[in-house]
Each structure stands twice: as C-alpha cells, then as structure tokens.
Design a protein around this motif. Structure first.
Motif, mmCIF file in Angstrom:
data_model
loop_
_atom_site.group_PDB
_atom_site.id
_atom_site.type_symbol
_atom_site.label_atom_id
_atom_site.label_comp_id
_atom_site.label_asym_id
_atom_site.label_seq_id
_atom_site.Cartn_x
_atom_site.Cartn_y
_atom_site.Cartn_z
ATOM 1 N N VAL A 191 36.847 29.413 -2.269
ATOM 2 C CA VAL A 191 36.840 29.533 -3.522
ATOM 3 C C VAL A 191 35.611 30.223 -3.959
ATOM 4 N N LEU A 192 35.617 31.179 -4.697
ATOM 5 C CA LEU A 192 34.456 31.978 -5.440
ATOM 6 C C LEU A 192 34.390 31.500 -6.906
ATOM 7 N N GLN A 193 33.382 30.553 -7.364
ATOM 8 C CA GLN A 193 33.134 30.326 -8.641
ATOM 9 C C GLN A 193 34.209 29.944 -9.566
ATOM 10 N N ASP A 194 34.752 31.105 -10.341
ATOM 11 C CA ASP A 194 35.724 30.848 -11.336
ATOM 12 C C ASP A 194 37.161 31.452 -10.990
ATOM 13 N N ASP A 195 37.379 31.590 -9.979
ATOM 14 C CA ASP A 195 38.596 32.384 -9.320
ATOM 15 C C ASP A 195 39.708 31.643 -9.939
ATOM 16 N N PHE A 196 40.603 32.328 -10.726
ATOM 17 C CA PHE A 196 41.827 31.919 -11.396
ATOM 18 C C PHE A 196 42.927 31.333 -10.402
ATOM 19 N N LEU A 197 43.229 31.993 -9.384
ATOM 20 C CA LEU A 197 44.446 31.667 -8.409
ATOM 21 C C LEU A 197 44.329 30.106 -8.029
ATOM 22 N N PRO A 198 43.363 29.741 -7.305
ATOM 23 C CA PRO A 198 43.474 28.067 -7.019
ATOM 24 C C PRO A 198 43.600 27.475 -7.987
ATOM 25 N N ARG A 199 43.422 27.459 -9.297
ATOM 26 C CA ARG A 199 43.498 26.782 -10.300
ATOM 27 C C ARG A 199 44.616 26.943 -11.149
ATOM 28 N N THR A 200 45.601 27.889 -10.806
ATOM 29 C CA THR A 200 46.910 28.193 -11.640
ATOM 30 C C THR A 200 47.922 27.152 -11.384
ATOM 31 N N THR A 201 47.886 26.279 -12.286
ATOM 32 C CA THR A 201 48.991 25.157 -12.052
ATOM 33 C C THR A 201 50.358 25.505 -12.606
ATOM 34 N N VAL A 202 50.569 26.606 -13.566
ATOM 35 C CA VAL A 202 51.892 26.949 -13.912
ATOM 36 C C VAL A 202 52.524 27.590 -12.613
ATOM 37 N N ALA A 203 53.886 27.745 -12.682
ATOM 38 C CA ALA A 203 54.557 28.414 -11.797
ATOM 39 C C ALA A 203 54.141 29.906 -11.479
ATOM 40 N N LEU A 222 48.920 13.448 -10.374
ATOM 41 C CA LEU A 222 48.957 13.051 -8.929
ATOM 42 C C LEU A 222 50.237 12.332 -8.625
ATOM 43 N N GLN A 223 51.044 11.882 -9.516
ATOM 44 C CA GLN A 223 52.312 11.226 -9.081
ATOM 45 C C GLN A 223 53.430 12.118 -8.924
ATOM 46 N N ASP A 224 53.156 13.460 -9.082
ATOM 47 C CA ASP A 224 54.155 14.486 -9.225
ATOM 48 C C ASP A 224 54.158 15.076 -7.747
ATOM 49 N N PRO A 225 55.305 14.686 -6.712
ATOM 50 C CA PRO A 225 55.090 15.237 -5.625
ATOM 51 C C PRO A 225 55.443 16.490 -5.361
ATOM 52 N N ARG A 226 56.050 17.259 -6.236
ATOM 53 C CA ARG A 226 56.331 18.964 -6.280
ATOM 54 C C ARG A 226 55.144 19.548 -6.613
ATOM 55 N N ARG A 227 54.276 19.077 -7.201
ATOM 56 C CA ARG A 227 52.953 19.708 -7.480
ATOM 57 C C ARG A 227 52.269 20.503 -6.588
ATOM 58 N N LEU A 228 51.790 21.540 -6.308
ATOM 59 C CA LEU A 228 51.231 22.397 -5.159
ATOM 60 C C LEU A 228 49.857 22.489 -5.699
ATOM 61 N N TYR A 229 48.919 22.570 -4.426
ATOM 62 C CA TYR A 229 47.658 22.489 -4.516
ATOM 63 C C TYR A 229 46.893 23.583 -3.448
ATOM 64 N N ALA A 230 45.773 23.635 -3.845
ATOM 65 C CA ALA A 230 45.015 24.508 -2.800
ATOM 66 C C ALA A 230 44.976 23.783 -1.758
ATOM 67 N N PRO A 231 44.892 24.510 -0.534
ATOM 68 C CA PRO A 231 45.170 23.763 0.914
ATOM 69 C C PRO A 231 43.624 23.181 1.194
ATOM 70 N N GLY A 232 43.703 21.960 1.883
ATOM 71 C CA GLY A 232 42.789 21.655 2.967
ATOM 72 C C GLY A 232 41.467 21.261 2.437
ATOM 73 N N ARG A 233 40.286 21.553 3.452
ATOM 74 C CA ARG A 233 38.790 21.340 3.053
ATOM 75 C C ARG A 233 38.653 22.567 1.798
ATOM 76 N N LEU A 234 37.860 22.177 1.025
ATOM 77 C CA LEU A 234 37.518 23.240 -0.047
ATOM 78 C C LEU A 234 36.051 23.684 0.371
ATOM 79 N N TYR A 235 35.684 24.937 0.010
ATOM 80 C CA TYR A 235 34.267 25.249 -0.015
ATOM 81 C C TYR A 235 34.173 26.356 -1.246
ATOM 82 N N HIS A 236 33.292 25.715 -2.109
ATOM 83 C CA HIS A 236 33.400 26.322 -3.511
ATOM 84 C C HIS A 236 31.925 27.018 -3.473
#
Length: 442
Positions: free
Chosen positions: A260-272, A303-317
């Motif tokens: 992830v490069l600095q402020d990239d919006f997509l890995p942070r977009t929590t809305v559908a 954290l308790q929402d099992p359907r919430r999606l996240y950026a995968p794996g080990r993160l490099y920022h």
C-alpha cells in the motif's frame, strides 16, 4: 363575567390545550436546542477532519517494523510485470516507464485479454523469469471502460460467499477460480519442470483481489499444481481491495503480501464496493458515509463482524510524505501482520487516488528499494552477516505471524477458534513462503 373578560389561558385549559405561555416556553426550548445540536455536530466534524489529516504520515503503521531490501526486492519488479500486461507487444512497447520493463519478451508464455477470457477476469499473463527463478502470474487492474470489470467488482453481497472458514468477495472468487481452471495444467507443468522456482501471483487493484483469492485456491488445491509445497507459493497484492475476512487475512499472511502506497483509498474503503462506484461522481457522498461509519462504529464491533472484509496478508506500507508538507521524503517501508488497526480509516488527502496508480507505486517502490540497498552498502554488512540477518528475519516473521494468530484468538475474532485457523505446524516445518530466506531463492 362575560366571555370577553375570561382569560385566554383559562379558555385554552378548559379546551384541553396548552396556554400560550406554555407554547411559548416550548418554542423557546426548541429554539435553544437547535444551535446546541449544530455546535456539537460541527465539533464532531472538525474532530474527524483533524483526525483524518493526522493519518497522512502513516499513522496506522507508525509502530510497525522496517522492511529490509531482501524481502522488498520483488515489489518493483512485479509492478513492472503488471504494467507489461497493458502492452500489446512487449517487443515494441508503446511506453516503457522508468527505463523499461526489464523483461525478456521470449519468456512470456501466454497472455490473455478480454476476448480470450470472455470478460470473466481482467487480462493476465504467465511469465517465466529465469533470472530470478520465478513463475509469475500477473493480472492487471480495473478498466473503468469495461462493463465486465465493473460487474465483477460489484458482485460483492456481504455474507454471500464463504471459503475456508471465512468470508470472501464473491466476484473475485469466481474470477480466481476461472484462472485456476484455465491455467492449472500449464502451471503444473512449469512447477514440475522447474522445481527450484517460486510460483508468484501478482496483481494490482482489481487484479490484486483476484490473485489473493487465486493464491488461497492454489494453497488449498496444491495437488492440481503438481503437489507444489506451500513454501513455493507467494502472492503480492499491489493496492488491493478489501476482499477477505480478518481470520483469513491473518491466516494466509505467510503466503500473501499486500503493498500500500501512503494514502491509497482502496485498501481503506470499508463501505461496500458497489457504494464506492456509485459515489465516484459524488466523492463527498463517499466521505460522508465513511465519516458516519468511523464516528459511530466501535472497533470492537468491527472486529466482531465476521463478514467485514480486509486487505489481505502481511502488509507493506510505503511512506513518502509527512503531514502538512508538500516535499516528499526519503521513502520508508514498514511491515507487519496487524490484527486490529488494519487500515480502517480513509485518509483526507489530495493523494488518495494518485497513490493508487500502479505507475506511482512502481516509482516509489523503486526509490524505497534504492534507499534500502544504499543504506546496507554504507553500513558495509559482510555477506556472512547478511545471510545470518536473513535467517534471523525469517524467524522474526514466523514469530510475528504466530503472534498475530494468537492475537486474533485473544480478541475472539469469529472463526479464530476453528481447527484450521492456525498454520503453526507448517510454519514449524519451514513452510513459510514470505521470508527473506525464500526470497534468496529468486
């Protein structure tokens, strides 16, 4: 007493209503409450905006460790491979960013575009990198002009698809399954023919989500790929969408890496994602939705929402800017396997879209790698000590992955207690594919 002499308040009381004095008091109360509510709302918005501006310096990753040149080395090279998918002819490229792709056109085994795939997945290629002993499957990012890519992105109903004890993006899973079914024979032959080579999946944006799910499918179906060992599989998701649930994001951190490069919006977009596409022409609407979610949603609930999606794996920022400064700094790359605080907030920055572009990620990752190599050269680390450091870093990564798994269980993350959650046994047997030791093979 005549009716004209009866007080109006008594007439109102007799009729069951409120006297004018009471109505006046009520009106005054409402009039006083409105400015108070407006003040509270303004203060809440100001606090949120200020908080967002503070994230531009990489607030999420400030406590992460620094990446080394050996583990980060594949990133610029894989970005160039992804960019090459956009070319019609590598022998006569229309544009070669930053000094060329550094690729041998004769090593490209196949390339498929939208016509070949029928729109089921973005264009991709298979490249045999003999210099780095790498079998690369590279998938390009979203094409806004292709309806098939948009439909693939929007195929994302929450809770629609489960996989391996967690939730995944439905459309990306179908695209990954298509690629595996189409290319499993080719990949199986390559894996058997070149036993010392690593099988690397790389993608950007939409393609990053596809390779994430493709890697998970490959790990679960290694028999289809010539019974390849887990340590020979790895994935680099460049600017990925949030595509898998938290338990899967942590579990596969030994084989999947997100950049992830600095402020990239997509890995942070929590809305559908379907809401994001509808908000492209009304970006303030997206910010408003995000503001409400950030303000009203507790981290425990997230954290308790099992359907919430996240950026995968080990993160490099990759960090290239500091807050309230226009000048870029010497890039830093921080890495971790976080459980909580995993890119949860969209950043208010003029770079949130430009930081998503593959060309900028390539440029900044090359700058970052050059800085790492120069630092190691200045320090004058002997080759023997460098090998010892790589082995030590491999152990640190395994321990960090183990700690992330245990942290997920301690936080009572849904599905964290399933028997298949951990990969401790494989890790103890040396089946870790995201370590500098494995990178030394390429």
């Amino acid at each position: 007493m005549t009716s004209a002499q009866i007080p109006e308040s008594l007439i109102a009381a007799a009729a069951g209503g409120e006297p004018p004095v009471c109505r006046g008091y009520a009106s005054m109360s409402v009039a006083c409450c409105i400015p108070l509510v407006e003040c509270v709302s303004c203060l809440a918005c100001i606090r949120w905006v200020w908080k967002k501006f503070l994230y531009t310096a990489g607030k999420e990753s400030e406590n992460w460790g620094l990446a080394t040149a050996s583990e980060f080395e594949p990133v610029p090279r894989l970005c160039r491979y992804i960019l090459s998918v956009y070319e019609d002819d590598l022998k006569n490229p229309l544009w070669a960013p930053l000094g060329g792709y550094g690729m041998n056109p004769d090593w490209m085994l196949l390339k498929k575009d939208y016509v070949d795939t029928g729109g089921r997945v973005s264009p991709y290629m298979i490249y045999l990198d003999h210099d780095n002993k790498d079998i690369v499957v590279a998938i390009r990012g979203l094409n806004m002009g292709k309806e098939s890519d948009i439909l693939l992105l929007l195929d994302n109903k929450l809770g629609q698809t489960t996989y391996d004890g967690g939730y995944v993006h439905n459309g990306l899973l179908k695209a990954a399954q298509y690629v595996l079914d189409e290319e499993c024979e080719v990949l199986s032959e390559l894996v058997k023919k070149y036993p010392a080579y690593i099988l690397t999946f790389a993608g950007h944006s939409l393609g990053a989500g596809v390779v994430t799910l493709l890697t998970m499918l490959a790990v679960k179906n290694r028999d289809k790929l010539g019974h390849i060992e887990r340590k020979r599989i790895r994935c680099f998701a460049i600017a990925p969408a949030r595509c898998i649930s938290l338990n899967l994001a942590v579990r596969y951190a030994d084989v999947i890496n997100s950049v992830v490069l600095q402020d990239d919006f997509l890995p942070r977009t929590t809305v559908a994602l379907e809401h994001v596409s509808k908000s492209l022409l009304c970006f303030p609407c997206l910010l408003c939705i995000t503001c409400l979610k950030d303000t009203c949603t507790l981290e425990t609930k997230m954290l308790q929402d099992p359907r919430r999606l996240y950026a995968p794996g080990r993160l490099y920022h990759i960090i290239v800017r500091k807050p309230f400064r226009c000048k870029r700094i010497s890039p830093l790359v921080r890495t971790a396997v976080p459980v909580d605080g995993r890119f949860e907030h969209i950043v208010l920055s003029c770079n949130i879209t430009s930081d998503h572009a593959i060309i900028w990620i390539l440029q900044e990752s090359e700058r970052a790698l050059d800085c790492m190599v120069e630092k190691e050269r200045v320090m004058g680390i002997p080759p023997a000590q460098r090998m010892e450091r790589q082995a030590s870093l491999a152990k640190e990564h395994r321990e960090e992955h183990r700690a992330a798994l245990e942290r997920a269980v301690a936080l009572d993350i849904p599905h964290a207690h399933s028997p298949s959650y951990g990969t401790f046994q494989e890790m103890e047997q040396g089946q870790n594919s995201s370590t500098p030791h494995d990178f030394s093979l390429v």
